[in-house]
Design an enzyme around this catalytic site. Structure first.
Site, PDB file in Angstrom:
ATOM      1  N   GLU A  79      54.493  44.385  31.852  1.00  0.00           N
ATOM      2  CA  GLU A  79      53.254  44.972  31.301  1.00  0.00           C
ATOM      3  C   GLU A  79      52.000  44.406  31.966  1.00  0.00           C
ATOM      4  OE1 GLU A  79      51.382  47.512  29.870  1.00  0.00           O
ATOM      5  OE2 GLU A  79      52.914  47.477  28.317  1.00  0.00           O
ATOM      6  N   GLY A 122      45.991  44.970  33.777  1.00  0.00           N
ATOM      7  CA  GLY A 122      45.679  43.820  32.908  1.00  0.00           C
ATOM      8  C   GLY A 122      46.022  44.041  31.457  1.00  0.00           C
ATOM      9  N   GLY A 181      33.913  34.963  42.229  1.00  0.00           N
ATOM     10  CA  GLY A 181      35.347  34.663  42.125  1.00  0.00           C
ATOM     11  C   GLY A 181      36.179  35.875  41.763  1.00  0.00           C
ATOM     12  N   GLU A 213      40.652  38.528  45.268  1.00  0.00           N
ATOM     13  CA  GLU A 213      41.928  37.846  45.478  1.00  0.00           C
ATOM     14  C   GLU A 213      41.768  36.913  46.678  1.00  0.00           C
ATOM     15  OE1 GLU A 213      44.929  38.454  43.814  1.00  0.00           O
ATOM     16  OE2 GLU A 213      44.080  39.959  42.485  1.00  0.00           O
ATOM     17  N   ASP A 256      46.275  46.258  46.108  1.00  0.00           N
ATOM     18  CA  ASP A 256      46.586  45.822  44.729  1.00  0.00           C
ATOM     19  C   ASP A 256      46.665  47.035  43.792  1.00  0.00           C
ATOM     20  OD1 ASP A 256      46.287  43.705  42.367  1.00  0.00           O
ATOM     21  OD2 ASP A 256      44.727  45.210  42.058  1.00  0.00           O
ATOM     22  N   LYS A 269      50.041  48.929  41.803  1.00  0.00           N
ATOM     23  CA  LYS A 269      50.075  49.294  40.378  1.00  0.00           C
ATOM     24  C   LYS A 269      50.424  50.779  40.215  1.00  0.00           C
ATOM     25  CE  LYS A 269      46.591  45.758  39.471  1.00  0.00           C
ATOM     26  NZ  LYS A 269      45.157  45.469  39.405  1.00  0.00           N
ATOM     27  N   GLY A 323      41.766  38.936  34.171  1.00  0.00           N
ATOM     28  CA  GLY A 323      41.182  37.853  33.367  1.00  0.00           C
ATOM     29  C   GLY A 323      42.217  37.215  32.456  1.00  0.00           C
TER      30      GLY A 323
HETATM   31  N1  HSE Z   1      42.298  41.725  41.613  1.00  0.00           N
HETATM   32  C1  HSE Z   1      42.667  42.629  40.577  1.00  0.00           C
HETATM   33  C2  HSE Z   1      41.439  43.398  40.139  1.00  0.00           C
HETATM   34  C3  HSE Z   1      43.287  41.979  39.372  1.00  0.00           C
HETATM   35  O1  HSE Z   1      40.356  43.165  40.631  1.00  0.00           O
HETATM   36  O2  HSE Z   1      41.583  44.268  39.306  1.00  0.00           O
HETATM   37  C4  HSE Z   1      44.714  41.612  39.610  1.00  0.00           C
HETATM   38  O3  HSE Z   1      45.492  42.720  39.900  1.00  0.00           O
END
Ligand code: HSE
Length: 428
Positions: free
Chosen positions: A131, A136, A189, A192, A203, A207, A304
């Site tokens: 999940e 997130g 920050g 990645e 990324d 997903k 987060g």
């Molecule tokens: N770096 C990703 C984002 C979070 O900015 O959504 C982790 O997958």
């Protein structure tokens, strides 16, 4: 009450620490809700001495995540290290071989090795849950595998990388260029360790590949995805798209078509007034379409400590309650190889051109579009002082190949002052 459910957590970064905090803060509530105490037997991370703001003294420490995964006092191996291969994959495989259930937030590992890992887990009668790997804190895996289990899913789309959405909305709000905002995101920050994972769309592509597998019963096929990041989006495009009533988003779309599985992660224009168009900052949004339910819109924090740990706990609680669902919503061996659609469905396009400010320049461009069978929906020429005239065109539906053919032909007319920019407009 039955025996406690014992976790081994590998990776104590933001997410791992968040999971420890939830288990420590809400132990009673979790036990009442699941009927079992949820405990942590052992943890593992790169640094044993780093102060993480949580008390780890009650847990055994393992330097090697593979050892952690094989411990007798671990029922669920929680993989929160990240990385497509290396220790994350080795420890996940070791956990499955040792007969443990596995929970992971690792989209990169699953997008590449998900099929093999899910088959291995299912052969052992164990669960592999993820999940936290997608969007997130948004419970989108649960929504697809459980809430919408009675639907044929027709389309999955969404904004699944918060960093890119932050960069694009900040460019829009502050009128800043990509490089400046990229620097800001870095300072905050948000990026990645390898920023290409974010801004290159990888990324978010990982997903979407996982969601497509659940939605369409297909083997995860990240390699077949059409992928484009946000690095080339200019402030001119953000501003001029806004002027035409659109927002630019890094948008993932997956749908099964007669031509095969269409899956792409790329910058798209969406109507400014749509839910996706109004999505600000680092928030994620996933839109699911099913034949019975219609359209569902899920919105929330895509990254987060709290949100991602919340998603990990959703899997922990399912396993504590005895809810066991196949990794991709059906046995991994039943997933089919999807034929990848060779071209995306036709769509309207946004076209930004710089033209020589001479009589007949616009007519030549319009003729080229007409010759390619592309019809103009709207057009705007902006005031200018330099010799190049900025022109914006919104086309009616066209295929990308017809548009590319037209752009090549435009190049031969001698009226372009810069390379044209073409961005797909997604109907949402
Ligand atoms: N770096 C990703 C984002 C979070 O900015 O959504 C982790 O997958």
């Amino acid at each position: 009450m039955t025996s406690p459910l014992r976790l081994g957590i590998a990776g104590l970064g933001t997410v791992g620490t968040g999971v420890v905090k939830i288990i420590q803060t809400h132990s009673e509530m979790l036990a009442v809700r699941s009927g079992r105490d949820i405990t942590i037997s052992a943890v593992s991370a790169r640094s044993k001495t780093r102060d993480r703001g949580v008390d780890l003294s009650g847990y055994a420490w393992e330097d090697d995540p593979v050892q952690l995964a094989q411990r007798d006092d671990v029922d669920i191996f929680v993989e929160l290290m990240g990385g497509e291969d290396g220790p994350a994959k080795a420890a996940t495989e070791a956990a499955i071989a040792a007969g443990k259930d596995v929970i992971t937030a690792n989209k990169a590992m699953l997008a590449v090795h998900g099929q093999a890992l899910a088959e291995a887990a299912e052969d052992m009668g164990r669960a592999l849950r993820f999940e936290a790997a997608v969007a997130g804190g948004i419970p989108v895996i649960k929504a697809l595998t459980e809430g919408l289990a009675g639907n044929e899913i027709t389309r999955v789309l969404g904004v699944m990388n918060g960093t890119c959405n932050y960069i694009l909305t900040r460019m829009q709000d502050a009128g800043l260029d990509y490089q400046t905002v990229f620097g800001e995101a870095e300072a905050l920050g948000y990026l990645e360790a390898d920023p290409t994972l974010d801004v290159g769309g990888i990324d978010a592509g990982h997903k979407l590949a996982l969601l497509a597998s659940i939605a369409f019963g297909t083997k995860v096929n990240f390699a077949a995805m059409e992928l484009e990041g946000i690095e080339k989006i200019s402030i001119e495009d953000i501003e001029q798209a806004a002027d035409m009533g659109y927002r630019i988003k890094l948008l993932g779309v997956a749908q099964m078509t007669g031509r095969g599985l269409e899956s792409r992660m790329s910058p798209c224009l969406v109507p400014a007034s749509s839910p996706l168009g109004q999505l600000e900052n680092a928030t994620n949004m996933v839109v699911l379409q099913g034949d019975a339910v219609g359209q569902i819109v899920l919105r929330g924090a895509g990254a987060g400590e709290g949100p991602t740990a919340s998603a990990v706990m959703s899997d922990v609680m399912d396993l504590a309650r005895g809810t066991r669902i196949a990794t991709f919503g059906r046995p991994a061996k039943d997933l089919i190889d999807a034929r990848a659609a060779q071209s995306a469905a036709a769509a309207p396009f946004y076209l930004r051109l710089g033209l020589t400010d001479k009589p007949g320049a616009l007519a030549k461009v319009a003729a080229v579009l007409g010759d390619a069978g592309i019809s103009i929906d709207r057009m705007r020429q902006y005031g200018h002082s330099e010799p190049s005239a900025p022109v914006l065109i919104v086309t009616h539906k066209a295929t990308r190949s017809a548009l590319d053919e037209a752009i090549t032909a435009m190049d031969g007319t001698g009226v372009l002052t810069a390379a044209p920019v073409a961005i797909r407009i997604e109907e949402v």
